[in-house]
Design a protein around this motif. Sequence first.
Motif, PDB file in Angstrom:
ATOM      1  N   TYR A  68      19.743 -54.847 -48.821  1.00  0.00           N
ATOM      2  CA  TYR A  68      21.065 -55.017 -48.231  1.00  0.00           C
ATOM      3  C   TYR A  68      21.840 -56.250 -48.685  1.00  0.00           C
ATOM      4  O   TYR A  68      22.940 -56.485 -48.201  1.00  0.00           O
ATOM      5  CB  TYR A  68      20.940 -55.016 -46.693  1.00  0.00           C
ATOM      6  N   SER A  69      21.294 -57.008 -49.626  1.00  0.00           N
ATOM      7  CA  SER A  69      22.016 -58.188 -50.104  1.00  0.00           C
ATOM      8  C   SER A  69      23.232 -57.788 -50.939  1.00  0.00           C
ATOM      9  O   SER A  69      23.141 -56.960 -51.840  1.00  0.00           O
ATOM     10  CB  SER A  69      21.095 -59.062 -50.960  1.00  0.00           C
ATOM     11  N   SER A  93      21.348 -53.273 -54.815  1.00  0.00           N
ATOM     12  CA  SER A  93      21.235 -53.017 -53.380  1.00  0.00           C
ATOM     13  C   SER A  93      22.148 -51.871 -52.969  1.00  0.00           C
ATOM     14  O   SER A  93      23.146 -51.578 -53.641  1.00  0.00           O
ATOM     15  CB  SER A  93      21.589 -54.269 -52.579  1.00  0.00           C
ATOM     16  N   ILE A  94      21.839 -51.227 -51.853  1.00  0.00           N
ATOM     17  CA  ILE A  94      22.677 -50.144 -51.362  1.00  0.00           C
ATOM     18  C   ILE A  94      24.063 -50.663 -51.006  1.00  0.00           C
ATOM     19  O   ILE A  94      25.078 -49.978 -51.236  1.00  0.00           O
ATOM     20  CB  ILE A  94      22.014 -49.428 -50.158  1.00  0.00           C
ATOM     21  N   VAL A  95      24.156 -51.890 -50.498  1.00  0.00           N
ATOM     22  CA  VAL A  95      25.455 -52.469 -50.162  1.00  0.00           C
ATOM     23  C   VAL A  95      26.314 -52.629 -51.420  1.00  0.00           C
ATOM     24  O   VAL A  95      27.505 -52.277 -51.425  1.00  0.00           O
ATOM     25  CB  VAL A  95      25.284 -53.824 -49.433  1.00  0.00           C
ATOM     26  N   ASP A  99      33.890 -56.954 -37.795  1.00  0.00           N
ATOM     27  CA  ASP A  99      34.280 -55.932 -38.764  1.00  0.00           C
ATOM     28  C   ASP A  99      33.520 -56.198 -40.059  1.00  0.00           C
ATOM     29  O   ASP A  99      33.775 -57.192 -40.741  1.00  0.00           O
ATOM     30  CB  ASP A  99      35.790 -55.989 -39.001  1.00  0.00           C
ATOM     31  N   ILE A 100      32.590 -55.308 -40.421  1.00  0.00           N
ATOM     32  CA  ILE A 100      31.763 -55.580 -41.601  1.00  0.00           C
ATOM     33  C   ILE A 100      32.530 -55.417 -42.906  1.00  0.00           C
ATOM     34  O   ILE A 100      31.997 -55.721 -43.973  1.00  0.00           O
ATOM     35  CB  ILE A 100      30.482 -54.728 -41.626  1.00  0.00           C
ATOM     36  N   THR A 101      33.800 -54.979 -42.851  1.00  0.00           N
ATOM     37  CA  THR A 101      34.607 -54.974 -44.073  1.00  0.00           C
ATOM     38  C   THR A 101      35.319 -56.310 -44.285  1.00  0.00           C
ATOM     39  O   THR A 101      36.011 -56.492 -45.292  1.00  0.00           O
ATOM     40  CB  THR A 101      35.664 -53.846 -44.050  1.00  0.00           C
ATOM     41  N   PHE A 118      26.523 -56.674 -44.509  1.00  0.00           N
ATOM     42  CA  PHE A 118      25.675 -56.724 -43.320  1.00  0.00           C
ATOM     43  C   PHE A 118      25.261 -58.151 -42.972  1.00  0.00           C
ATOM     44  O   PHE A 118      24.371 -58.351 -42.130  1.00  0.00           O
ATOM     45  CB  PHE A 118      24.415 -55.874 -43.520  1.00  0.00           C
ATOM     46  N   GLY A 119      25.887 -59.148 -43.576  1.00  0.00           N
ATOM     47  CA  GLY A 119      25.511 -60.534 -43.331  1.00  0.00           C
ATOM     48  C   GLY A 119      25.639 -60.961 -41.885  1.00  0.00           C
ATOM     49  O   GLY A 119      24.958 -61.889 -41.447  1.00  0.00           O
ATOM     50  N   GLY A 120      26.477 -60.270 -41.111  1.00  0.00           N
ATOM     51  CA  GLY A 120      26.669 -60.637 -39.717  1.00  0.00           C
ATOM     52  C   GLY A 120      25.468 -60.390 -38.833  1.00  0.00           C
ATOM     53  O   GLY A 120      25.366 -60.967 -37.749  1.00  0.00           O
ATOM     54  N   PHE A 121      24.550 -59.512 -39.283  1.00  0.00           N
ATOM     55  CA  PHE A 121      23.336 -59.285 -38.496  1.00  0.00           C
ATOM     56  C   PHE A 121      22.107 -59.009 -39.365  1.00  0.00           C
ATOM     57  O   PHE A 121      21.051 -58.627 -38.859  1.00  0.00           O
ATOM     58  CB  PHE A 121      23.526 -58.141 -37.487  1.00  0.00           C
ATOM     59  N   GLY A 122      22.206 -59.244 -40.666  1.00  0.00           N
ATOM     60  CA  GLY A 122      21.104 -58.940 -41.574  1.00  0.00           C
ATOM     61  C   GLY A 122      19.842 -59.750 -41.327  1.00  0.00           C
ATOM     62  O   GLY A 122      18.730 -59.200 -41.269  1.00  0.00           O
TER      63      GLY A 122
END
Length: 304
Positions: free
Chosen positions: A47-48, A54-56, A93-95, A146-150
């Motif tokens: 997720y990085s 990564s998928i992200v 907002d993850i965007t 996803f850095g807000g909750f990774g």
Amino acid sequence: MVDAVYRFPFDAMASRCEIRLAAVDGHAVEELAQAAIAEVRRIERTYSRYRADSIVSRINAAAGRYRVECDDETLQLLAYADHLYGVSGGLFDITSGVLRHAWDFRQPRVPARDELAPLLALVDWPAVQREDGGIFLPRAGMEIDFGGFGKEYAADRACALLQQHGVRHGYVNLGGDMRFLGPQPDGRPWSIGIQDPRKRDGTVASIAVSHGALTTSGDYERFFDIGGTRYCHVLDPRTGVPVSHWRSVSVLAPLAALAGSVSTIAMLKEADALPFLAASGLAYFAIDSAGQTYHHSISGDYAS
């Protein structure tokens, strides 16, 4: 025979991390710790946003072009992000990670409004299309992050792995985001210091925790000062400008992902944070921009 406490320091997710476990057999517990560390690193690889494979990164590279298929784990994280958008009134907002292209906290420079405007036009979680096991970012240049909750998710996953193997004493600490497996071997809780947001090596409180998770969001992790004004990495997705009401917000919750999400949303809510924290029902310790503290049942604990 009394259990000994073993420390396993490591680096992951751009943070100093540590797993601390109590056991009789040091060799056996080391194998478990290494398996937990491997799980943290798997999540980082997957997720990085800094890894092209990564998928992200694949989702972001496909923005405005095509839909990307996602596995069940990624779909669950996207669903959680959607939930956070709703409960935060659009603040989480993850965007909004795209705004980092205007802010570089390694150098003191405030971006001009015309730099932020085209990036703010790409912050639009409701426009993201999620259906049939895939995701499509409809505008070129859009990104998810996803850095807000990774880190918090990784702490929960590492803890779950250890619990499955019978570990009942210790904790996982990923750069200050902590998930607890159980108390010290003698039954005493762990004493965890809350970082002083204005003194690098100082603490402002000590919290007794045996179970659950403790995380902190603050304005002291990545920031710069210009003319007495602090600009931190927590950015309001509506304006693209850093928040400024709170120095830090610490939250105690059953899961690290929950604690981290609530603390971040509280930072984003600024002056409206206290009613939100009260409604969450979770214990918290918050410090505002003037240094005033606010707390509710922060000495509490969450049983597994």
